[in-house]
Scaffold this active site. Structure first.
Site, PDB file in Angstrom:
ATOM      1  N   LYS A   9       0.837  -1.201   0.000  1.00  0.00           N
ATOM      2  CA  LYS A   9       0.000   0.000   0.000  1.00  0.00           C
ATOM      3  C   LYS A   9       0.881   1.263   0.000  1.00  0.00           C
ATOM      4  O   LYS A   9       2.108   1.175   0.198  1.00  0.00           O
ATOM      5  CB  LYS A   9      -0.937  -0.050   1.209  1.00  0.00           C
ATOM      6  CG  LYS A   9      -1.913  -1.236   1.141  1.00  0.00           C
ATOM      7  CD  LYS A   9      -2.812  -1.278   2.371  1.00  0.00           C
ATOM      8  CE  LYS A   9      -3.803  -2.420   2.277  1.00  0.00           C
ATOM      9  NZ  LYS A   9      -4.664  -2.509   3.490  1.00  0.00           N
ATOM     10  N   TYR A  49     -12.108  -2.827  -3.490  1.00  0.00           N
ATOM     11  CA  TYR A  49     -12.660  -3.015  -2.142  1.00  0.00           C
ATOM     12  C   TYR A  49     -14.188  -3.030  -2.136  1.00  0.00           C
ATOM     13  O   TYR A  49     -14.798  -2.733  -1.090  1.00  0.00           O
ATOM     14  CB  TYR A  49     -12.132  -1.921  -1.210  1.00  0.00           C
ATOM     15  CG  TYR A  49     -10.711  -2.172  -0.733  1.00  0.00           C
ATOM     16  CD1 TYR A  49     -10.381  -3.318  -0.020  1.00  0.00           C
ATOM     17  CD2 TYR A  49      -9.698  -1.248  -0.982  1.00  0.00           C
ATOM     18  CE1 TYR A  49      -9.081  -3.547   0.430  1.00  0.00           C
ATOM     19  CE2 TYR A  49      -8.397  -1.463  -0.530  1.00  0.00           C
ATOM     20  CZ  TYR A  49      -8.100  -2.622   0.174  1.00  0.00           C
ATOM     21  OH  TYR A  49      -6.816  -2.845   0.625  1.00  0.00           O
ATOM     22  N   ASN A 112      -1.884  -0.237   7.335  1.00  0.00           N
ATOM     23  CA  ASN A 112      -1.352  -1.581   7.615  1.00  0.00           C
ATOM     24  C   ASN A 112      -0.463  -2.149   6.504  1.00  0.00           C
ATOM     25  O   ASN A 112      -0.283  -3.352   6.385  1.00  0.00           O
ATOM     26  CB  ASN A 112      -2.475  -2.548   8.020  1.00  0.00           C
ATOM     27  CG  ASN A 112      -3.465  -2.818   6.909  1.00  0.00           C
ATOM     28  OD1 ASN A 112      -3.416  -2.174   5.853  1.00  0.00           O
ATOM     29  ND2 ASN A 112      -4.360  -3.753   7.130  1.00  0.00           N
ATOM     30  N   HIS A 115      -1.682  -5.585   1.500  1.00  0.00           N
ATOM     31  CA  HIS A 115      -2.928  -6.343   1.322  1.00  0.00           C
ATOM     32  C   HIS A 115      -2.591  -7.691   0.706  1.00  0.00           C
ATOM     33  O   HIS A 115      -1.722  -7.774  -0.167  1.00  0.00           O
ATOM     34  CB  HIS A 115      -3.868  -5.587   0.377  1.00  0.00           C
ATOM     35  CG  HIS A 115      -4.995  -6.428  -0.159  1.00  0.00           C
ATOM     36  ND1 HIS A 115      -6.158  -6.638   0.547  1.00  0.00           N
ATOM     37  CD2 HIS A 115      -5.119  -7.145  -1.312  1.00  0.00           C
ATOM     38  CE1 HIS A 115      -6.946  -7.438  -0.167  1.00  0.00           C
ATOM     39  NE2 HIS A 115      -6.347  -7.748  -1.290  1.00  0.00           N
ATOM     40  N   GLU A 126      -9.050 -10.626  -7.952  1.00  0.00           N
ATOM     41  CA  GLU A 126      -8.124  -9.495  -7.800  1.00  0.00           C
ATOM     42  C   GLU A 126      -7.021  -9.525  -8.857  1.00  0.00           C
ATOM     43  O   GLU A 126      -6.644  -8.482  -9.400  1.00  0.00           O
ATOM     44  CB  GLU A 126      -7.550  -9.480  -6.378  1.00  0.00           C
ATOM     45  CG  GLU A 126      -8.630  -9.134  -5.343  1.00  0.00           C
ATOM     46  CD  GLU A 126      -8.205  -9.278  -3.892  1.00  0.00           C
ATOM     47  OE1 GLU A 126      -9.032  -8.982  -3.009  1.00  0.00           O
ATOM     48  OE2 GLU A 126      -7.058  -9.709  -3.621  1.00  0.00           O
TER      49      GLU A 126
HETATM   50  N1  LIG Z   1     -11.718  -0.811  11.323  1.00  0.00           N
HETATM   51  C1  LIG Z   1     -11.013  -0.426  10.256  1.00  0.00           C
HETATM   52  N2  LIG Z   1     -10.634   0.871  10.122  1.00  0.00           N
HETATM   53  C2  LIG Z   1      -9.916   1.274   9.052  1.00  0.00           C
HETATM   54  N3  LIG Z   1      -9.528   0.438   8.050  1.00  0.00           N
HETATM   55  C3  LIG Z   1      -9.874  -0.847   8.156  1.00  0.00           C
HETATM   56  C4  LIG Z   1     -10.639  -1.336   9.248  1.00  0.00           C
HETATM   57  N4  LIG Z   1     -10.828  -2.665   9.055  1.00  0.00           N
HETATM   58  C5  LIG Z   1     -10.227  -2.974   7.897  1.00  0.00           C
HETATM   59  N5  LIG Z   1      -9.651  -1.880   7.369  1.00  0.00           N
HETATM   60  C6  LIG Z   1      -8.912  -1.783   6.101  1.00  0.00           C
HETATM   61  O1  LIG Z   1      -9.636  -2.514   5.124  1.00  0.00           O
HETATM   62  C7  LIG Z   1      -8.715  -3.339   4.465  1.00  0.00           C
HETATM   63  C8  LIG Z   1      -9.305  -4.574   3.873  1.00  0.00           C
HETATM   64  O2  LIG Z   1      -8.329  -5.564   3.640  1.00  0.00           O
HETATM   65  P1  LIG Z   1      -6.760  -5.249   3.729  1.00  0.00           P
HETATM   66  O3  LIG Z   1      -6.058  -6.520   3.989  1.00  0.00           O
HETATM   67  O4  LIG Z   1      -6.373  -4.447   2.547  1.00  0.00           O
HETATM   68  O5  LIG Z   1      -6.595  -4.310   5.002  1.00  0.00           O
HETATM   69  C9  LIG Z   1      -7.736  -3.707   5.553  1.00  0.00           C
HETATM   70  C10 LIG Z   1      -7.517  -2.379   6.220  1.00  0.00           C
HETATM   71  O6  LIG Z   1      -6.618  -1.558   5.483  1.00  0.00           O
END
Ligand SMILES: Nc1ncnc2c1ncn2[C@@H]1O[C@@H]2COP(=O)(O)O[C@H]2[C@H]1O
Length: 148
Positions: A9, A49, A112, A115, A126
């Site tokens: 990301k 998403y 985070n 992904h 995807e």
């Molecule tokens: N409570 C949350 N607040 C903000 N972002 C979230 C939350 N839960 C999931 N995400 C985001 O949504 C994404 C969905 O899958 P990812 O693995 O990309 O990582 C996740 C986070 O980046």
């Protein structure tokens, strides 16, 4: 052989974690089958998403993903979807074990770093979205040293 979609990301790119993250997948023994540095448009991020469109964090998530370039990848190997998710660690870095990518490099769920597809079916969708041209077809000469 199973394939998964992995995306570093914008925070991972900005923080200079690209080499470290690619190295973890390479050293495990997985094969890189697609790689591009790309800044995506809002509609594309919303499509990626789409399953989360009803979540309260959806708009913030889309803003985050379009805020800078991401590294989109296809990785291949035995059980790469499940094992890739283990290498990445729990979605919320507060719960990610040390030794995982998020456990080592992230603090906040909204930043985070990476992904990874959550199932073989999601991976198929995807990869089709991010690599409409298809992954690169090649075989690693290390295959017999990684698989029996
Ligand atoms: N409570 C949350 N607040 C903000 N972002 C979230 C939350 N839960 C999931 N995400 C985001 O949504 C994404 C969905 O899958 P990812 O693995 O990309 O990582 C996740 C986070 O980046």
């Amino acid at each position: 052989m199973e394939q998964t979609f992995i995306m570093i990301k914008p925070d991972g790119v900005q923080r200079g974690l690209v080499g470290e993250i690619i190295g973890r997948f390479e050293k495990k023994g997985f094969s890189l089958k697609g790689l591009k540095l790309i800044t995506v448009e809002r509609l594309f991020a919303e499509r990626h998403y789409a399953d989360l469109s009803a979540k309260p964090f959806f708009n913030g998530l889309v803003e985050y993903i379009i805020s800078g370039p991401v590294v989109a990848m296809v990785w291949e190997g035995k059980n790469v979807v499940t094992t890739g998710r283990k290498i990445i660690g729990a979605t919320n870095p507060a719960d990610s074990a040390p030794g995982t990518i998020r456990g080592d490099y992230a603090i906040d769920i909204g930043r985070n770093v990476i992904h990874g597809s959550d199932s073989v079916e999601s991976a198929r969708k995807e990869i089709a979205l991010w690599f409409p041209e298809g992954p690169v077809s090649w075989s690693s000469s290390l295959h017999p040293w990684i698989y029996e």
